[in-house]
Design a protein around this motif. Structure first.
Motif, mmCIF file in Angstrom:
data_model
loop_
_atom_site.group_PDB
_atom_site.id
_atom_site.type_symbol
_atom_site.label_atom_id
_atom_site.label_comp_id
_atom_site.label_asym_id
_atom_site.label_seq_id
_atom_site.Cartn_x
_atom_site.Cartn_y
_atom_site.Cartn_z
ATOM 1 N N THR A 73 0.842 -1.201 0.000
ATOM 2 C CA THR A 73 0.000 0.000 0.000
ATOM 3 C C THR A 73 0.872 1.245 0.000
ATOM 4 O OG1 THR A 73 -1.748 -1.145 1.218
ATOM 5 C CG2 THR A 73 -1.793 1.264 1.244
ATOM 6 N N TYR A 74 1.927 1.200 0.816
ATOM 7 C CA TYR A 74 2.862 2.321 0.922
ATOM 8 C C TYR A 74 4.191 1.910 0.284
ATOM 9 C CZ TYR A 74 -0.606 3.860 4.316
ATOM 10 O OH TYR A 74 -1.781 4.219 4.929
ATOM 11 N N PRO A 75 4.556 2.508 -0.842
ATOM 12 C CA PRO A 75 5.760 2.087 -1.560
ATOM 13 C C PRO A 75 7.029 2.217 -0.725
ATOM 14 C CG PRO A 75 4.394 3.503 -2.931
ATOM 15 C CD PRO A 75 3.822 3.567 -1.540
ATOM 16 N N GLY A 76 7.978 1.328 -0.975
ATOM 17 C CA GLY A 76 9.261 1.359 -0.299
ATOM 18 C C GLY A 76 10.226 2.322 -0.962
ATOM 19 N N ALA A 77 11.337 2.581 -0.279
ATOM 20 C CA ALA A 77 12.319 3.542 -0.782
ATOM 21 C C ALA A 77 12.871 3.130 -2.137
ATOM 22 C CB ALA A 77 13.454 3.697 0.233
ATOM 23 N N GLY A 78 13.084 1.832 -2.343
ATOM 24 C CA GLY A 78 13.604 1.363 -3.620
ATOM 25 C C GLY A 78 12.656 1.663 -4.770
ATOM 26 N N HIS A 79 11.360 1.570 -4.496
ATOM 27 C CA HIS A 79 10.356 1.898 -5.519
ATOM 28 C C HIS A 79 10.413 3.379 -5.868
ATOM 29 C CE1 HIS A 79 6.670 1.125 -7.786
ATOM 30 N NE2 HIS A 79 6.143 2.219 -7.246
#
Length: 353
Positions: A73-79
């Motif tokens: 739901t909440y994208p990660g830093a890599g995304h």
């Protein structure tokens, strides 16, 4: 060798890219100078488990929606790194990576932008260097005598780096809570979380979407001469993202009051209690990275440069983007910086014409 261009943007992170987007749309002659060797600004340096506060569709730069991350739901830093890298390429933004801006100086009707690869003579500068390169460490008694590892938020990567160790995490904001939760949930690190005041968690249903709306409403109220509502700070300090919520709800995330001093091997409180530590992680915030603007002599109270919107009051050829609410509501966020970048570029276009 001195090169000429109408506008230099200093910094190629989210604020610099948003400025580049609007400069490109206006057809202006510009260059983006970025110290990092690769795209995405500070996002490429974040810890592995970091996630955004908002869903992808509410975390986008102008012109290009961030695609959703599969299973998140909440994208990660890599995304976010992938998104910003694609954004820079998609709009063919002229970002010159690996170039450090050392100074901006007045030169008659122009500004000189001095870098480690040469000098640019320009009509306007947009400074978008953010805060990540200026971590703040408090002057606490004994900090210089502690023999364990001392790190800041910028140095943290993963719990495995601290397996079997006793770690003190200092800081009651989002970074402190998220890193304490990350280490605690791992189960292989003995974590002590300390905060200056009892942690204030926002309601579980509040995320970055609501925070952006609150920050914007506060700015509009202040601009209209109405009383200060307190903005985001009135709601709390910590967004209860899923890992923080999980650690809190399982009783693993407890905050102790701030200790009084460090010794060679431990933290000590005024009541005489102490906790041994192998490492201290200081999640104690940042300061604006503005040293390249020192020759302009613009700083005032708290190190800030007085602005009208994003325009420096004492140097109308300079705009500041993405440093926090003093350069626009929520301007240090992905979704918030687009509006301030648009307004800044509009003013720059007027200046050049």
């Amino acid at each position: 060798m001195t090169q000429h261009v109408d506008v230099v943007v200093v910094g190629g992170g989210q604020a610099g890219l948003a400025a580049g987007y609007h400069l490109r749309r206006r057809g202006l002659d510009f260059i983006v100078l970025d110290a990092d060797p690769a795209p995405s600004g500070s996002w490429q340096h974040m810890w592995e488990s970091l996630h955004l506060f908002s869903p992808a569709e509410h975390s986008s730069l102008p012109g290009r929606l961030m695609p959703a991350q599969t299973g998140e739901t909440y994208p990660g830093a890599g995304h976010v790194v992938d998104y910003l890298t694609d954004y820079e390429k998609r709009y063919d933004l002229p970002v010159q990576h690996g170039t450090r801006v050392d100074a901006v100086r007045r030169d008659g009707e122009r500004l000189l932008v001095e870098t480690d690869t040469g000098t640019w003579r320009v009509k306007a500068v947009a400074s978008a260097t953010g805060t990540w390169s200026r971590p703040f460490l408090p002057a606490l008694p004994g900090r210089g005598t502690f023999t364990g590892r001392q790190l800041h938020t910028v140095d943290y990567r993963r719990p495995a780096d601290f397996a079997g160790q006793r770690v003190i995490v200092v800081g009651g904001g989002n970074s402190g809570a998220q890193i304490a939760a990350d280490l605690t949930l791992d189960g292989h690190v003995d974590v002590t979380w300390v905060t200056e005041r009892p942690p204030r968690f926002l309601a579980d249903d509040i995320d970055g979407r609501a925070l952006f709306d609150v920050a914007t409403a506060r700015r509009r109220a202040l601009d209209a001469g109405r009383s200060d509502s307190g903005g985001v700070a009135s709601l709390g300090d910590i967004v209860a993202v899923p890992p923080v919520r999980a650690a809190r709800d399982t009783g693993l995330l407890h905050a102790k009051p701030m200790f009084a001093q460090l010794t060679a091997t431990s933290a000590r409180w005024d009541n005489g209690s102490h906790t041994h530590a192998d490492a201290v992680i200081w999640c104690t915030g940042f300061r604006p990275a503005l040293t390249h603007l020192a020759p302009l002599n613009l700083r005032r109270a708290r190190g800030h440069i007085p602005t009208d919107g994003t325009r420096a009051l004492d140097e109308p050829r300079l705009h500041l983007l993405g440093y926090g609410d003093w350069t626009g509501p929520a301007s240090a966020t992905l979704i918030g910086v687009g509006r301030t970048a648009r307004d800044a570029v509009r003013e720059v276009t007027g200046l050049l014409s």
